[in-house]
Design a protein around this motif. Structure first.
Motif, PDB file in Angstrom:
ATOM      1  N   THR A 289       8.513 -37.964   4.455  1.00  0.00           N
ATOM      2  CA  THR A 289       7.506 -38.862   5.024  1.00  0.00           C
ATOM      3  C   THR A 289       7.431 -38.645   6.518  1.00  0.00           C
ATOM      4  N   ILE A 290       6.215 -38.457   7.034  1.00  0.00           N
ATOM      5  CA  ILE A 290       6.009 -38.261   8.463  1.00  0.00           C
ATOM      6  C   ILE A 290       4.988 -39.293   8.943  1.00  0.00           C
ATOM      7  N   SER A 291       5.417 -40.094   9.906  1.00  0.00           N
ATOM      8  CA  SER A 291       4.534 -41.121  10.463  1.00  0.00           C
ATOM      9  C   SER A 291       3.839 -40.581  11.699  1.00  0.00           C
ATOM     10  N   SER A 292       2.535 -40.810  11.784  1.00  0.00           N
ATOM     11  CA  SER A 292       1.768 -40.330  12.924  1.00  0.00           C
ATOM     12  C   SER A 292       2.197 -41.054  14.198  1.00  0.00           C
ATOM     13  N   LEU A 293       2.251 -40.299  15.306  1.00  0.00           N
ATOM     14  CA  LEU A 293       2.618 -40.883  16.600  1.00  0.00           C
ATOM     15  C   LEU A 293       1.425 -41.498  17.314  1.00  0.00           C
ATOM     16  N   THR A 294       0.198 -41.226  16.813  1.00  0.00           N
ATOM     17  CA  THR A 294      -1.004 -41.711  17.501  1.00  0.00           C
ATOM     18  C   THR A 294      -1.802 -42.720  16.682  1.00  0.00           C
ATOM     19  N   SER A 295      -1.405 -42.911  15.396  1.00  0.00           N
ATOM     20  CA  SER A 295      -2.132 -43.861  14.547  1.00  0.00           C
ATOM     21  C   SER A 295      -1.156 -44.484  13.564  1.00  0.00           C
ATOM     22  N   ASN A 296      -1.692 -45.282  12.650  1.00  0.00           N
ATOM     23  CA  ASN A 296      -0.850 -45.901  11.628  1.00  0.00           C
ATOM     24  C   ASN A 296      -0.764 -45.066  10.358  1.00  0.00           C
ATOM     25  N   ASP A 297      -1.260 -43.836  10.400  1.00  0.00           N
ATOM     26  CA  ASP A 297      -1.256 -42.991   9.210  1.00  0.00           C
ATOM     27  C   ASP A 297       0.168 -42.558   8.844  1.00  0.00           C
ATOM     28  N   ILE A 629      18.267 -29.425  14.766  1.00  0.00           N
ATOM     29  CA  ILE A 629      17.250 -30.394  15.156  1.00  0.00           C
ATOM     30  C   ILE A 629      16.021 -30.219  14.265  1.00  0.00           C
ATOM     31  N   ARG A 630      15.540 -31.322  13.709  1.00  0.00           N
ATOM     32  CA  ARG A 630      14.331 -31.301  12.872  1.00  0.00           C
ATOM     33  C   ARG A 630      13.227 -32.103  13.558  1.00  0.00           C
ATOM     34  N   SER A 631      12.030 -31.535  13.572  1.00  0.00           N
ATOM     35  CA  SER A 631      10.876 -32.201  14.173  1.00  0.00           C
ATOM     36  C   SER A 631       9.669 -32.000  13.265  1.00  0.00           C
ATOM     37  N   ALA A 632       8.634 -32.823  13.483  1.00  0.00           N
ATOM     38  CA  ALA A 632       7.447 -32.781  12.633  1.00  0.00           C
ATOM     39  C   ALA A 632       6.302 -32.091  13.350  1.00  0.00           C
ATOM     40  N   ASN A 633       5.550 -31.284  12.567  1.00  0.00           N
ATOM     41  CA  ASN A 633       4.329 -30.648  13.049  1.00  0.00           C
ATOM     42  C   ASN A 633       3.293 -30.807  11.942  1.00  0.00           C
ATOM     43  N   GLY A 634       2.480 -31.836  12.048  1.00  0.00           N
ATOM     44  CA  GLY A 634       1.565 -32.158  10.964  1.00  0.00           C
ATOM     45  C   GLY A 634       2.358 -32.643   9.759  1.00  0.00           C
ATOM     46  N   ASP A 635       2.175 -31.993   8.601  1.00  0.00           N
ATOM     47  CA  ASP A 635       2.927 -32.361   7.406  1.00  0.00           C
ATOM     48  C   ASP A 635       4.140 -31.459   7.178  1.00  0.00           C
ATOM     49  N   THR A 636       4.506 -30.656   8.201  1.00  0.00           N
ATOM     50  CA  THR A 636       5.599 -29.688   8.083  1.00  0.00           C
ATOM     51  C   THR A 636       6.809 -30.129   8.905  1.00  0.00           C
ATOM     52  N   VAL A 637       8.002 -30.013   8.325  1.00  0.00           N
ATOM     53  CA  VAL A 637       9.257 -30.273   9.027  1.00  0.00           C
ATOM     54  C   VAL A 637       9.799 -28.947   9.534  1.00  0.00           C
ATOM     55  N   ARG A 638      10.020 -28.863  10.843  1.00  0.00           N
ATOM     56  CA  ARG A 638      10.504 -27.641  11.482  1.00  0.00           C
ATOM     57  C   ARG A 638      11.955 -27.830  11.898  1.00  0.00           C
ATOM     58  N   THR A 639      12.803 -26.913  11.479  1.00  0.00           N
ATOM     59  CA  THR A 639      14.239 -26.968  11.802  1.00  0.00           C
ATOM     60  C   THR A 639      14.582 -25.846  12.765  1.00  0.00           C
ATOM     61  N   THR A 640      15.277 -26.179  13.850  1.00  0.00           N
ATOM     62  CA  THR A 640      15.750 -25.180  14.804  1.00  0.00           C
ATOM     63  C   THR A 640      17.089 -25.644  15.354  1.00  0.00           C
ATOM     64  N   TYR A 641      17.595 -24.941  16.398  1.00  0.00           N
ATOM     65  CA  TYR A 641      18.928 -25.217  16.936  1.00  0.00           C
ATOM     66  C   TYR A 641      18.844 -25.339  18.454  1.00  0.00           C
ATOM     67  N   LEU A 642      19.564 -26.319  19.015  1.00  0.00           N
ATOM     68  CA  LEU A 642      19.565 -26.560  20.445  1.00  0.00           C
ATOM     69  C   LEU A 642      20.976 -26.906  20.916  1.00  0.00           C
ATOM     70  N   ASN A 643      21.248 -26.614  22.205  1.00  0.00           N
ATOM     71  CA  ASN A 643      22.481 -27.087  22.841  1.00  0.00           C
ATOM     72  C   ASN A 643      22.253 -28.517  23.297  1.00  0.00           C
TER      73      ASN A 643
END
Length: 822
Positions: A289-297, A629-643
């Motif tokens: 589930t991904i909640s929009s940051l700009t609306s209630n969608d 670290i996981r972040s949302a891009n539209g309906d896609t979950v993107r996983t990457t690595y950070l210090n």
């Protein structure tokens, strides 16, 4: 108590001798007590010096923690020396003539195990199942009957402080930032995938597993969670030896052949092990589930698929040792490995909802390829000095791993199953390492050892990746022209290091081992099409100190501190986008920096009769931790690595070995620790923190029904694993086997069952962070039954083997199990 009485008995005649002997007592006798089978020192053996004529004790001593002893303040005369220790046949050396002020050096004194005592007390091998050394815990796998017939993954589940998940990924005290060595050397197989490499090593070939939680300065500074060293059995038999191990079951089969030929100055070894798995169905579900940051969608995606996994892997080795002369030797070894582990996902259905309304769906099938081949070649020269423990060695190694990690998504018409179009990614990578190392050690004063050396690792890594698309059902793939989707990443790293370590044995059986290591790392990185990556060079000084106290009854307490560094490996750096699941993608970060860890440890081991208890506590804190670290891009979950941020952990481990009768042995252990993660992100949306307790339990044992029949059982359970943005669910495994021995126990035939009361396991992975909520479940069907057979053909007789030096490239943070494509 017995040793105290013996010491008193030794002191009484010494006092009398001091009062009556008019001659100067300034002569001495020195030596080292060695086990005849293992070639290892026998610590704390009792040494008595007797008058040759009267047979009366005139002096005595106890060997130290490395088997050395000195009996001094002896007058000139003729003596006999008596050595004794529980479990060994006593040894007497007669007619030792001493002159005034002289030191008689006896060198190595070999003790042989007392066969009568070994027959009467069958638990002698089990007593040494877990050993504590000053910087490590040793699990003697060769003494554990329950681990036979499997692979190294099965052995790891029995090792204290080690946890293994359902995919074979290994961690120590909750940290996957470890390095796995084989006979003290890195392996290209491990750089590809630790879990796959462990499945290629038969358990019957493993002599012991060393968990080095407080590495000395001699080891590379890498491995913030510690080092696991798998020690394989070596051929010490004169003549020809051959071992055959095979198994066939409902979900997999294996065959292993290992042989050796030792004659004169030459020792040849050759071996091979192959394993295939089949009939391993599974299932996969995902809800995110991904909640929009700009609306209630609110966007909801559900996915489901059936899975099928197969594998075919092998490991082949060839070695030669040559004793040039009494003090120098040459060792050559070559290991070749191969692995092919395809995965199929069928009926992969994706449904998309917006505010609980279905807005689209997609059907596909996925073919995922994970294959690799490896080569390790080592050459070692060792020169020992006339003075005991003085040694110089030169070592070199070339290691290469070639890996293909590909996927193909074929999209289908949901009404009739016809092919609509396709997407394909080909990713080939190479990891080449050339290593040079020189080490020197020498005693400086009595009961001391100085070690220093230098090492250089030249590492070249590249990842070549290309995306292809097919516009229709003909699947005529064409490359996609995009710098982010098709490119080549080149990464060159040089690690130059020097170290100094000093060990001193103090009175009252105290030992201190302290040292420091400096490493300088230079890096260049660029893309074939595009700009270079700016990664600064850096140097690091890592100190280590270990203090141990061994009591007269064999109990030991030890305290250790070390600082470690963890460099990211290709799994974390690789910029190729892994999108076998197009709504759940993973991409590496070429700009990652190393992380730094401080480790503290306190451990105690004791025994009561034939039962052993080992306890250890630890505390670990990591800065600039490499975190997922996981972040949302539209309906896609993107996983990457950070210090990001910090990682703190503290906990305790306990293992118990019980010899209840001569026929029944039970071993168990528990590891529990508290893990705290915090990425310290100032943005409230992306800030993540998590903490909690994690536990692992293990219980295994064997019962001898007779001299020919035995039962072995094993059980392991792991609780939920804490992750920065959620957790991964726990699981448990167990097995039971029945074995029949024949040909004086040279041969074994048995039948076993794994998880025979359980249909399957559901392992959830839950992510909750910012505007993302995800729940993915993998279902594994692992119930299996297996027939096992092994037979050993021994050599003519046993000879002690010279210790060998080895390279330890334990300097990369690795993703133990590879990429999760779900």
């Amino acid at each position: 108590m017995k040793k105290i009485v013996l010491m008193i008995a030794l002191l009484v005649p010494l006092l009398g001798l001091a009062a009556t002997n008019p001659f100067p007592a300034d002569a001495s006798i020195t030596g080292t007590i060695i086990d005849s089978l293992s070639g290892k020192p026998v610590d704390y053996a009792t040494v008595s010096v007797l008058d040759q004529t009267s047979g009366k004790v005139v002096s005595g001593s106890l060997a130290d923690g490395v088997g050395k002893f000195t009996v001094d303040k002896l007058a000139a005369g003729t003596y006999q020396l008596k050595v004794s220790f529980m479990g060994y046949a006593g040894k007497v050396i007669a007619n030792l003539k001493l002159e005034d002020g002289a030191t008689l050096k006896l060198g190595k004194i070999v003790l042989r195990p007392d066969s009568k005592m070994l027959n009467e007390v069958k638990v002698t091998g089990q007593k040494a199942l877990i050993e504590e050394k000053i910087d490590r815990t040793v699990y003697n796998a060769e003494n554990d009957l329950t681990a036979r017939g499997g692979d190294a993954t099965d052995v790891m589940k029995r090792v204290p402080m080690v946890s293994v998940d359902m995919d074979g990924n290994v961690s120590v005290r909750g940290s996957s930032n470890i390095k796995v060595l084989i006979n003290g050397k890195p392996s290209a197989m491990m750089s590809a995938s630790v879990s796959d490499a462990l499945k290629q090593i038969p358990s019957d070939l493993i002599k012991s597993v060393e968990v080095i939680t407080s590495p000395s300065a001699k080891y590379d500074a890498e491995g913030s969670g510690g080092i696991i060293n798998i020690v394989l059995k070596q051929n010490t038999l004169e003549g020809l030896s051959l071992n055959v191990n095979s198994a066939a079951g409902t979900r997999g089969s294996s065959l292993g052949l290992n042989g050796g030929y030792k004659v004169g100055k030459f020792n040849f070894s050759i071996g091979g092990f192959g394993r295939g798995s089949y009939n391993t169905p599974g299932a996969f579900t995902n809800s995110q589930t991904i909640s929009s940051l700009t609306s209630n969608d609110v966007s909801l995606t559900t996915q489901s698929a059936t899975t099928s996994n197969t594998s075919l892997m092998g490991r082949y080795n060839l070695g030669m040792d040559y004793d040039i002369n009494k003090r120098s030797s040459l060792s050559l070894g070559v290991v070749i490995g191969a692995n092919n582990r395809p995965t199929k996902q069928d009926n992969f259905l994706t449904q998309n909802y917006l505010n609980n309304l279905l807005i689209g769906s997609m059907l596909q099938r996925n073919d995922i390829t994970n294959s690799s081949n490896q080569l390790d070649a080592t050459l070692t020269y060792t020169l020992t000095g006339k003075k005991p423990e003085r040694e110089f060695s030169l070592l070199t190694e070339y290691s290469q791993n070639n890996r293909d990690n590909n996927f193909e998504n074929i999209f289908l018409d949901q009404s009739n199953g016809s092919v609509l179009n396709g997407l394909k990614n080909l990713n080939s990578s190479k990891n080449k390492e050339l290593t040079f190392e020189a080490d020197y050690q020498t005693p400086t004063f009595k009961n001391t050892l100085l070690e220093f050396g230098a090492k250089d690792i030249i590492r070249t890594v590249n990842s070549d990746y290309t995306y292809y698309s097919a516009a229709d059902g003909s699947l005529n793939y064409q490359p996609i022209s995009s710098g982010s989707l098709s490119n080549a990443f080149n990464y060159k790293q040089n690690v130059a290091a020097g170290y100094l370590s000093y060990t001193i044995s103090l009175p009252k059986s105290y030992t201190i081992k302290a040292g420091a290591r400096y490493e300088y790392t230079s890096i260049t990185a660029d893309f074939q099409s595009g700009s270079s990556v700016n990664i600064p060079n850096y140097g690091v000084l890592v100190p280590s100190v270990n203090l141990a106290k061994k009591f007269d009854n064999g109990d030991m307490i030890k305290l250790g501190y070390n600082r470690r560094i963890q460099r990211p490996s290709l799994e974390y750096l690789n910029p190729n986008i892994q999108a076998s699941n197009p709504l759940n993608i993973t991409v590496g970060n070429p700009s990652l920096q190393p992380e730094f860890t401080n480790n503290f440890e306190l451990a105690y081991s004791t025994h009561i009769k034939n039962n052993n208890l080992n306890l250890s506590t630890f505390m670990r804190n990591t800065n600039d931790a490499i975190q997922t670290i996981r972040s949302a891009n539209g309906d896609t979950v993107r996983t990457t690595y950070l210090n990001l941020g910090k990682q703190n952990a503290y906990g305790m481990s306990a293992s118990l070995n019980l010899a209840l009768t001569n026929k029944l042995n039970i071993n168990g252990g528990v590891d529990f620790y508290h893990l705290s993660l915090d990425n310290k992100d100032p943005d409230p949306l992306y800030h993540a923190a998590n903490s909690g307790w994690v536990t692992n339990y293990r219980l295994f044992g064997s019962y001898d029904l007779s001299d020919k029949y035995a039962i072995q059982a094993f059980a392991f359970h792991r609780s939920n694993q804490i992750q920065l943005q959620g957790y991964q669910g726990g699981f448990g495994v167990y097995n039971l086997s029945f074995n029949r021995y024949f040909a004086n126990k040279k041969g074994t035939i048995g039948i076993g069952g794994d998880n025979f009361l359980t249909h399957g396991y559901k392992i959830p992975t839950v992510v909750t962070s910012g505007n993302i909520a995800q729940n993915a479940v993998n279902i594994n069907y692992i119930r299996s039954f297996e027939l096992k057979f092994s037979y050993k053909i021994g050599g003519l007789h046993n000879k002690p083997q010279k210790p060998k030096k080895s390279i330890n490239n334990d300097d990369l943070k690795q993703d133990n199990g590879g990429t999760n494509n779900n």
